[in-house]
Design a protein around this motif. Sequence first.
Motif, PDB file in Angstrom:
ATOM      1  N   ALA A   1      -2.035   0.141  -4.740  1.00 41.19           N
ATOM      2  CA  ALA A   1      -2.385   0.703  -3.432  1.00 41.19           C
ATOM      3  C   ALA A   1      -3.627   0.012  -2.874  1.00 41.19           C
ATOM      4  CB  ALA A   1      -2.612   2.203  -3.543  1.00 41.19           C
TER       5      ALA A   1
ATOM      6  N   ALA B   1       0.830  -1.213   0.000  1.00 42.58           N
ATOM      7  CA  ALA B   1       0.000   0.000   0.000  1.00 42.58           C
ATOM      8  C   ALA B   1       0.858   1.254   0.000  1.00 42.58           C
ATOM      9  CB  ALA B   1      -0.932  -0.010   1.207  1.00 42.58           C
ATOM     10  N   VAL B   2       1.907   1.276   0.817  1.00 43.13           N
ATOM     11  CA  VAL B   2       2.789   2.452   0.862  1.00 43.13           C
ATOM     12  C   VAL B   2       3.507   2.628  -0.474  1.00 43.13           C
ATOM     13  CG1 VAL B   2       4.892   3.357   1.935  1.00 43.13           C
ATOM     14  CG2 VAL B   2       3.045   2.472   3.354  1.00 43.13           C
ATOM     15  N   ASP B   3       3.911   1.531  -1.079  1.00 42.05           N
ATOM     16  CA  ASP B   3       4.572   1.597  -2.376  1.00 42.05           C
ATOM     17  C   ASP B   3       3.622   2.153  -3.438  1.00 42.05           C
ATOM     18  OD1 ASP B   3       6.709   1.049  -4.260  1.00 42.05           O
ATOM     19  OD2 ASP B   3       5.476  -0.624  -4.958  1.00 42.05           O
ATOM     20  N   GLY B   4       2.372   1.704  -3.421  1.00 39.18           N
ATOM     21  CA  GLY B   4       1.397   2.201  -4.388  1.00 39.18           C
ATOM     22  C   GLY B   4       1.085   3.669  -4.190  1.00 39.18           C
ATOM     23  N   VAL B   5       0.878   4.080  -2.943  1.00 38.97           N
ATOM     24  CA  VAL B   5       0.579   5.484  -2.661  1.00 38.97           C
ATOM     25  C   VAL B   5       1.774   6.363  -3.011  1.00 38.97           C
ATOM     26  CG1 VAL B   5       0.087   7.127  -0.798  1.00 38.97           C
ATOM     27  CG2 VAL B   5      -1.169   4.978  -0.923  1.00 38.97           C
ATOM     28  N   ALA B   6       2.968   5.910  -2.691  1.00 37.22           N
ATOM     29  CA  ALA B   6       4.171   6.683  -3.020  1.00 37.22           C
ATOM     30  C   ALA B   6       4.318   6.828  -4.534  1.00 37.22           C
ATOM     31  CB  ALA B   6       5.405   6.028  -2.425  1.00 37.22           C
ATOM     32  N   SER B   7       3.999   5.781  -5.283  1.00 35.29           N
ATOM     33  CA  SER B   7       4.072   5.861  -6.743  1.00 35.29           C
ATOM     34  C   SER B   7       3.084   6.884  -7.285  1.00 35.29           C
ATOM     35  CB  SER B   7       3.775   4.500  -7.360  1.00 35.29           C
ATOM     36  OG  SER B   7       4.796   3.588  -7.064  1.00 35.29           O
ATOM     37  N   VAL B   8       1.901   6.944  -6.685  1.00 33.08           N
ATOM     38  CA  VAL B   8       0.901   7.924  -7.118  1.00 33.08           C
ATOM     39  C   VAL B   8       1.387   9.335  -6.814  1.00 33.08           C
ATOM     40  CG1 VAL B   8      -1.419   8.808  -6.656  1.00 33.08           C
ATOM     41  CG2 VAL B   8      -1.058   6.353  -6.938  1.00 33.08           C
ATOM     42  N   LEU B   9       1.970   9.539  -5.643  1.00 36.06           N
ATOM     43  CA  LEU B   9       2.395  10.872  -5.244  1.00 36.06           C
ATOM     44  C   LEU B   9       3.633  11.353  -5.994  1.00 36.06           C
ATOM     45  CD1 LEU B   9       1.862  10.645  -1.388  1.00 36.06           C
ATOM     46  CD2 LEU B   9       0.396  11.744  -3.081  1.00 36.06           C
TER      47      LEU B   9
ATOM     48  N   ARG C   1      -0.820   1.756 -10.590  1.00 39.89           N
ATOM     49  CA  ARG C   1      -0.407   2.367  -9.329  1.00 39.89           C
ATOM     50  C   ARG C   1      -1.559   2.382  -8.334  1.00 39.89           C
ATOM     51  NH1 ARG C   1       3.335   7.453 -11.107  1.00 39.89           N
ATOM     52  NH2 ARG C   1       4.706   6.280 -12.464  1.00 39.89           N
ATOM     53  N   TYR C   2      -2.750   2.750  -8.818  1.00 45.20           N
ATOM     54  CA  TYR C   2      -3.928   2.786  -7.953  1.00 45.20           C
ATOM     55  C   TYR C   2      -4.339   1.374  -7.516  1.00 45.20           C
ATOM     56  CZ  TYR C   2      -4.306   7.636  -9.411  1.00 45.20           C
ATOM     57  OH  TYR C   2      -4.042   8.953  -9.647  1.00 45.20           O
TER      58      TYR C   2
END
Length: 59
Positions: A45, A18-26, A41-42
């Motif tokens: 997460a 989840a952190v990896d996915g959110v970081a990729s989005v940001l 990416r979504y």
Amino acid sequence: MVFHWFNIVLIAIGIYVAVDGVASVLVKHGQYHNVWFDGERYVRALAGIVIIILGIAVT
């Protein structure tokens, strides 16, 4: 509720995903990718959140 080792492992993996996915989005600022790449990416997460829920729900 008693957590077994596999619950903790699932929760830890879920947090990581989840952190990896959110970081990729940001961090995607300034990058151009197609809709499939951004969608991944979504989904990553969301998959992390599902894994965390499974880690909590599985007994």
